[in-house]
Design a protein around this motif. Structure first.
Motif, PDB file in Angstrom:
ATOM      1  N   SER A 163       1.376  -1.093  -0.001  1.00 56.37           N
ATOM      2  CA  SER A 163      -0.207  -0.218  -0.113  1.00 56.37           C
ATOM      3  C   SER A 163       0.508   1.273  -0.018  1.00 56.37           C
ATOM      4  N   GLU A 164       2.199   0.820   0.271  1.00 56.03           N
ATOM      5  CA  GLU A 164       3.145   1.947   0.468  1.00 56.03           C
ATOM      6  C   GLU A 164       4.355   2.191  -0.793  1.00 56.03           C
ATOM      7  N   PHE A 165       3.783   1.746  -2.361  1.00 57.06           N
ATOM      8  CA  PHE A 165       4.117   1.443  -2.638  1.00 57.06           C
ATOM      9  C   PHE A 165       4.387   2.408  -4.230  1.00 57.06           C
ATOM     10  N   PRO A 166       5.406   3.117  -4.990  1.00 60.79           N
ATOM     11  CA  PRO A 166       5.151   4.086  -5.560  1.00 60.79           C
ATOM     12  C   PRO A 166       4.491   3.328  -6.908  1.00 60.79           C
ATOM     13  N   ILE A 167       3.910   4.649  -7.761  1.00 61.27           N
ATOM     14  CA  ILE A 167       3.325   3.464  -9.283  1.00 61.27           C
ATOM     15  C   ILE A 167       4.447   3.354  -9.793  1.00 61.27           C
ATOM     16  N   PRO A 168       5.000   2.249 -10.045  1.00 64.92           N
ATOM     17  CA  PRO A 168       5.566   2.234 -11.303  1.00 64.92           C
ATOM     18  C   PRO A 168       6.252   3.074 -12.149  1.00 64.92           C
ATOM     19  N   ALA A 169       7.131   3.105 -12.571  1.00 64.83           N
ATOM     20  CA  ALA A 169       7.843   4.044 -13.466  1.00 64.83           C
ATOM     21  C   ALA A 169       6.915   4.201 -15.083  1.00 64.83           C
ATOM     22  N   TYR A 170       5.946   4.263 -15.842  1.00 63.26           N
ATOM     23  CA  TYR A 170       5.320   3.630 -16.717  1.00 63.26           C
ATOM     24  C   TYR A 170       6.171   4.565 -17.658  1.00 63.26           C
ATOM     25  N   GLU A 171       6.174   5.570 -17.248  1.00 68.38           N
ATOM     26  CA  GLU A 171       7.052   7.127 -17.909  1.00 68.38           C
ATOM     27  C   GLU A 171       7.961   6.781 -18.487  1.00 68.38           C
ATOM     28  N   LEU A 172       8.808   5.945 -18.143  1.00 70.39           N
ATOM     29  CA  LEU A 172       9.691   5.743 -18.316  1.00 70.39           C
ATOM     30  C   LEU A 172      10.210   4.436 -19.831  1.00 70.39           C
ATOM     31  N   ALA A 173       9.058   4.323 -19.663  1.00 69.27           N
ATOM     32  CA  ALA A 173       8.728   2.542 -20.803  1.00 69.27           C
ATOM     33  C   ALA A 173       8.102   3.409 -22.234  1.00 69.27           C
ATOM     34  N   ASP A 174       8.755   2.791 -23.354  1.00 72.22           N
ATOM     35  CA  ASP A 174       7.966   3.179 -24.706  1.00 72.22           C
ATOM     36  C   ASP A 174       7.075   2.591 -24.953  1.00 72.22           C
ATOM     37  N   THR A 175       5.550   2.318 -23.986  1.00 69.33           N
ATOM     38  CA  THR A 175       4.717   1.738 -23.612  1.00 69.33           C
ATOM     39  C   THR A 175       3.597   1.304 -25.116  1.00 69.33           C
ATOM     40  N   HIS A 176       3.727   2.034 -26.715  1.00 67.25           N
ATOM     41  CA  HIS A 176       3.469   1.633 -28.132  1.00 67.25           C
ATOM     42  C   HIS A 176       3.499   0.980 -28.381  1.00 67.25           C
ATOM     43  N   LYS A 177       5.388   0.307 -27.941  1.00 69.04           N
ATOM     44  CA  LYS A 177       5.592  -1.418 -28.661  1.00 69.04           C
ATOM     45  C   LYS A 177       5.642  -2.309 -27.734  1.00 69.04           C
ATOM     46  N   TYR A 178       4.547  -1.997 -26.490  1.00 70.15           N
ATOM     47  CA  TYR A 178       4.488  -3.685 -25.690  1.00 70.15           C
ATOM     48  C   TYR A 178       3.086  -4.423 -26.552  1.00 70.15           C
ATOM     49  N   LEU A 179       2.691  -5.173 -26.318  1.00 64.59           N
ATOM     50  CA  LEU A 179       1.579  -6.375 -26.953  1.00 64.59           C
ATOM     51  C   LEU A 179       0.763  -6.076 -26.215  1.00 64.59           C
ATOM     52  N   LEU A 180       1.286  -5.781 -24.519  1.00 66.19           N
ATOM     53  CA  LEU A 180       0.279  -6.063 -23.374  1.00 66.19           C
ATOM     54  C   LEU A 180       0.654  -4.968 -22.173  1.00 66.19           C
ATOM     55  N   ALA A 181       0.229  -4.353 -21.297  1.00 68.11           N
ATOM     56  CA  ALA A 181       0.552  -3.509 -20.501  1.00 68.11           C
ATOM     57  C   ALA A 181       0.140  -4.250 -19.001  1.00 68.11           C
ATOM     58  N   SER A 182       1.188  -4.280 -17.895  1.00 67.13           N
ATOM     59  CA  SER A 182       0.642  -5.214 -16.597  1.00 67.13           C
ATOM     60  C   SER A 182       0.559  -4.536 -15.095  1.00 67.13           C
ATOM     61  N   ILE A 183       0.331  -4.917 -14.984  1.00 67.67           N
ATOM     62  CA  ILE A 183      -0.470  -4.294 -13.152  1.00 67.67           C
ATOM     63  C   ILE A 183      -0.612  -5.268 -12.826  1.00 67.67           C
ATOM     64  N   GLN A 184      -0.222  -4.498 -11.473  1.00 67.77           N
ATOM     65  CA  GLN A 184      -0.212  -6.007 -10.431  1.00 67.77           C
ATOM     66  C   GLN A 184      -0.665  -5.285  -8.671  1.00 67.77           C
ATOM     67  N   TYR A 185      -2.110  -6.211  -8.508  1.00 66.84           N
ATOM     68  CA  TYR A 185      -2.779  -5.117  -7.366  1.00 66.84           C
ATOM     69  C   TYR A 185      -2.299  -6.143  -5.987  1.00 66.84           C
ATOM     70  N   SER A 186      -1.911  -7.227  -5.673  1.00 69.13           N
ATOM     71  CA  SER A 186      -1.058  -8.166  -5.132  1.00 69.13           C
ATOM     72  C   SER A 186      -0.804  -9.741  -5.291  1.00 69.13           C
ATOM     73  N   SER A 187      -0.023  -9.978  -3.918  1.00 61.32           N
ATOM     74  CA  SER A 187       1.447 -10.714  -4.497  1.00 61.32           C
ATOM     75  C   SER A 187       0.737 -12.172  -3.639  1.00 61.32           C
ATOM     76  N   GLY A 188       1.759 -13.064  -3.346  1.00 59.06           N
ATOM     77  CA  GLY A 188       1.612 -14.162  -2.932  1.00 59.06           C
ATOM     78  C   GLY A 188       0.036 -15.251  -3.587  1.00 59.06           C
ATOM     79  N   CYS A 189       0.322 -16.655  -2.730  1.00 62.92           N
ATOM     80  CA  CYS A 189      -0.630 -17.129  -3.256  1.00 62.92           C
ATOM     81  C   CYS A 189      -1.155 -18.377  -1.666  1.00 62.92           C
ATOM     82  N   PRO A 190      -2.806 -18.358  -1.368  1.00 62.31           N
ATOM     83  CA  PRO A 190      -2.615 -19.560  -0.540  1.00 62.31           C
ATOM     84  C   PRO A 190      -2.296 -21.000  -0.624  1.00 62.31           C
ATOM     85  N   TYR A 191      -2.404 -21.016  -1.983  1.00 60.94           N
ATOM     86  CA  TYR A 191      -1.949 -22.412  -2.571  1.00 60.94           C
ATOM     87  C   TYR A 191      -0.481 -22.704  -1.907  1.00 60.94           C
TER      88      TYR A 191
END
Ligand code: SF4
Length: 531
Positions: A163-191
């Motif tokens: 909850s303290e993470f900054p927004i990743p520096a997407y502005e540094l990436a050439d987003t038009h050249k990627y097939l997909l954008a990525s985002i992360q809400y959670s980390s880890g898995c109970p299984y």
């Protein structure tokens, strides 16, 4: 939030290594697009870039798009690198090039966190997630930017709350050249699936960002020229079901506010099929794809790998339920399991046909460090170490003869990705699954000339490269004319692009030109671009 209290200024070069060609990076699809050159911007390295002290200038280079240049290295005072096991050779190559300029190089990310001993040449190893190790790294670089006399390993004990993470520096990436954008809400898995390193690396109690953070990230991605699809890279989107339900109304609101121009995708366990309240909201939020690690249709095998949660509903029924909410299922499949029998490939081929899932990543079992599978195989003396495994597509000594497993895998790949069979599955998805999606008015943003031009370029590329020059023209035109008659340009472009990659990759794989595992320890040298 970003690191504070560093008065000394350091220029940091963040370099993301090339991927070794793999099933999941879709590179054969790029030539059909309007200029896509890479898969997804790297979350981890862009997060670090955003977390650096505000007064530290930063450059970001994704070597999947262009190599870091001599000028980049001459500008920098330190280099930071991150990556997965499959990028190991390329990470070591970046280290070598940085050392040629006498720069200190720090390595973080999932591969080094699991296997620090893979990387003896790096000056700093950052093991674990963003936290006290990150601060210590910055402190050392601020104090002295020369290379330390011996390797320094910094391990995070106290993690920064997501909850303290900054927004990743997407502005540094050439987003038009990627097939997909990525985002992360959670980390880890109970299984605790036997082969998976996620619980060991990121824990069983998912850590979370807030919905407000995610909305702010989506807004920033839009500002930065987001590709059409945003992929939630969470290990399991429903690892914490309550958190997923908390987030979804915010995603629905965001879609309404921005005109539903973005498709969403995620990874989740198949038992999501038991949660209509989540699926309904995901449909409203325009989720179009869920990657489910189905792994195998064999119940005994699922039990043996501790993936019983895949059997909470009959698998085919689970897939159909997800489809009925307008979401295509992408499935991970593993061959070479201890439970495999001579009939395993036939059962898998039957499953592919019945499930009508177009895209299945069919891999040979690979034992990853920090997994229960690794520990078990080590005890049983069935782990094949790197040096001996050279030339093999897995580090597991299978119970069935190796050649039999590989030829069963090749047969499954060849049949699953035979063009007519694959297009028949896409036809079903277009007619049934995609037809269940919510109907939204076409946003003004999509009616602009640049957007129409983009679609026209992709159609031209598909018609020319697949419909004219391709070697499965007849199958393609049968599908394409059907879509054109229905005015389904989106279904036509999306299916044709991915199908082309799958067909080409499967042909390369079955003829021995590609690995049988995304995690293969056959560390073939990806051609790292010359400086
Ligand atoms: S459900 Fe998926 S992420 Fe979770 S432990 Fe199993 S394979 Fe790993």
């Amino acid at each position: 939030m970003r690191a504070e209290g560093f008065e000394t200024v350091r220029r940091i070069l963040c370099v993301f290594p090339r991927y070794t060609s793999s099933f999941g990076t879709f590179e054969h699809a790029y030539a059909l697009t309007d200029g896509v050159r890479a898969f997804m911007p790297p979350q981890g390295l862009l997060l670090i870039a955003a977390y650096l002290p505000a007064n530290w200038p930063v450059r970001f280079v994704d070597e999947n798009l262009k190599p870091a240049t001599k000028e980049d290295f001459e500008w920098a005072e330190a280099v930071m690198v991150s990556g997965m096991h499959i990028q190991r050779n390329q990470m070591n190559d970046i280290c070598r090039r940085a050392h040629a300029h006498d720069l200190p190089v720090a390595l973080g990310g999932p591969s080094v966190s699991a296997c620090p001993d893979y990387y003896p040449s790096f000056d700093y190893l950052h093991v674990g997630e963003l936290g006290d190790a990150t601060h210590e790294l910055f402190r050392r670089l601020a104090e002295d930017p020369s290379r330390p006399s011996e390797q320094v390993v910094l391990t995070t004990k106290d993690r920064v709350a997501m909850s303290e993470f900054p927004i990743p520096a997407y502005e540094l990436a050439d987003t038009h050249k990627y097939l997909l954008a990525s985002i992360q809400y959670s980390s880890g898995c109970p299984y605790q699936c036997e082969f998976c390193d996620i619980p060991g690396l990121y824990g069983r109690n998912p850590r979370l960002k807030t919905p407000q953070q995610i909305v702010a990230e989506l807004d920033k991605l839009r500002e930065c020229g987001i590709p059409d699809t945003v992929y939630f890279v969470d290990d399991n989107f429903i690892g914490n079901r309550k958190a997923a339900l908390d987030l979804l109304p915010h995603l629905v609101e965001w879609q309404k506010r921005t005109g539903y121009v973005t498709r969403l995708a995620c990874e989740a366990t198949l038992n999501i099929a038991k949660r209509p309240e989540i699926l309904e909201k995901m449909k409203e939020a325009r989720f179009v794809t869920i990657f489910c690690g189905i792994e195998t249709p064999d119940p005994d095998a699922l039990k043996a790998m501790h993936k019983d949660h895949n059997m909470m509903v009959p698998i085919l029924e689970g897939v159909q339920t997800i489809n009925s909410y307008g979401m295509e299922v992408v499935s991970g499949i593993i061959m070479g399991l201890d439970t495999d029998k001579p009939g395993t490939a036939d059962a898998l081929i039957d499953f592919v046909e019945k499930s009508r899932i177009p895209l299945l990543t069919i891999n040979l079992l690979q034992a990853l460090p920090k997994t229960p599978l690794w520990d078990r195989l080590e005890k049983e003396g069935r782990l094949i170490k790197d040096e001996v495994a050279e030339g093999r597509d897995s580090n597991v000594d299978f119970l069935m003869p190796y050649d039999e497993v590989v030829s069963a895998w090749k047969r499954a790949m060849a049949i699953a990705y035979e063009p007519a069979a694959l297009y028949a599955r896409y036809q079903h998805q277009c007619d049934y699954t995609y037809a269940q999606r919510i109907k939204v008015p076409v946003a003004d943003e999509l009616k602009t000339w640049p957007n129409i031009r983009r679609a026209l370029i992709m159609l031209r590329n598909i018609f020319w490269k697949v419909g004219v020059l391709g070697n499965y023209k007849r199958v393609f035109w049968k599908f394409a004319l059907g879509r054109l008659r229905k005015g389904d340009i989106e279904g036509l472009i999306g299916s044709a692009m991915i199908a082309h990659h799958l067909i080409e990759f499967a042909r390369a794989a079955t003829s021995g030109r590609q690995n049988a595992s995304n995690y293969s320890i056959r560390l073939r040298e990806a051609a790292v671009p010359a400086e």
